[in-house]
Design an enzyme around this catalytic site. Structure first.
Site, PDB file in Angstrom:
ATOM      1  N   ASP A 284       0.849  -1.194   0.000  1.00 10.89           N
ATOM      2  CA  ASP A 284       0.000   0.000   0.000  1.00 10.89           C
ATOM      3  C   ASP A 284       0.881   1.240   0.000  1.00 10.89           C
ATOM      4  O   ASP A 284       1.975   1.234   0.574  1.00 10.89           O
ATOM      5  CB  ASP A 284      -0.912   0.015   1.231  1.00 10.89           C
ATOM      6  CG  ASP A 284      -2.026  -1.022   1.151  1.00 10.89           C
ATOM      7  OD1 ASP A 284      -2.460  -1.351   0.026  1.00 10.89           O
ATOM      8  OD2 ASP A 284      -2.465  -1.495   2.206  1.00 10.89           O
TER       9      ASP A 284
ATOM     10  N   ASP B 241      -6.875  -1.526  -4.863  1.00  9.84           N
ATOM     11  CA  ASP B 241      -7.987  -1.236  -3.951  1.00  9.84           C
ATOM     12  C   ASP B 241      -8.943  -0.222  -4.576  1.00  9.84           C
ATOM     13  O   ASP B 241     -10.166  -0.329  -4.424  1.00  9.84           O
ATOM     14  CB  ASP B 241      -7.473  -0.687  -2.624  1.00  9.84           C
ATOM     15  CG  ASP B 241      -6.574  -1.658  -1.878  1.00  9.84           C
ATOM     16  OD1 ASP B 241      -6.718  -2.884  -2.071  1.00  9.84           O
ATOM     17  OD2 ASP B 241      -5.726  -1.187  -1.097  1.00  9.84           O
TER      18      ASP B 241
END
Length: 164
Positions: A122, A140
């Site tokens: 991330d 995402d």
């Protein structure tokens, strides 16, 4: 079946584009950042960072000792397989197929991370003053936008009872 597959080419291209964009962006961040390093992009709003997430969205189950890696791998592959089947069978209208393709691309982008790294990479961090949205990635984003499109497709076509 081949005409069905060829008429769906745009959805497979979208899913593949999501995977490529996701993996390229993660490669760029992994090549440029140390773990937990942050670079401010928009003051008091947006940073690039590098963090690892062994869990799911919002680090759900991240501290469970490793079994969750396999659970989320199986879940992502199963959901992707279901959505591929649904696209091939025309179970969604155009908006729903687009959303499904985005979910497939995002899910498989994160599957690649889990297989290669053992966790999801991330790097997008949004915040305001002392409030921080959990770091996330391009995959995402595709999953979330795809889910919104799928829900909208369901709402619109539940009302009129037809697919377009």
């Amino acid at each position: 079946m081949s005409s069905s597959v060829s008429s769906k080419t745009r959805y497979w291209v979208l899913a593949l584009a999501a995977i490529v964009l996701d993996q390229w962006s993660k490669w760029a961040v992994l090549s440029s950042f140390q773990y937990r390093e942050r670079v401010n992009v928009i003051p008091s709003f947006f940073d690039l960072t590098l963090v690892y997430n062994p869990g799911a969205a919002f680090s759900f189950l991240a501290d469970q000792g490793g079994w969750q890696k396999y659970f989320f791998l199986v879940l992502a592959v199963a959901v992707s397989a279901y959505l591929v089947r649904a696209i091939l069978r025309d179970e969604f209208a155009t908006l729903g197929k687009t959303g499904a393709a985005m979910i497939i691309g995002g899910a498989l982008g994160n599957v690649i991370d889990r297989l290669i790294h053992g966790h999801v990479v991330d790097f997008l961090l949004f915040y305001w003053q002392n409030w921080f949205y959990p770091a996330f990635n391009i995959a995402d984003s595709f999953i979330c936008v795809g889910a919104v499109l799928a829900v909208l497709d369901n709402i619109v076509h539940r009302k009129d009872g037809k697919k377009t």
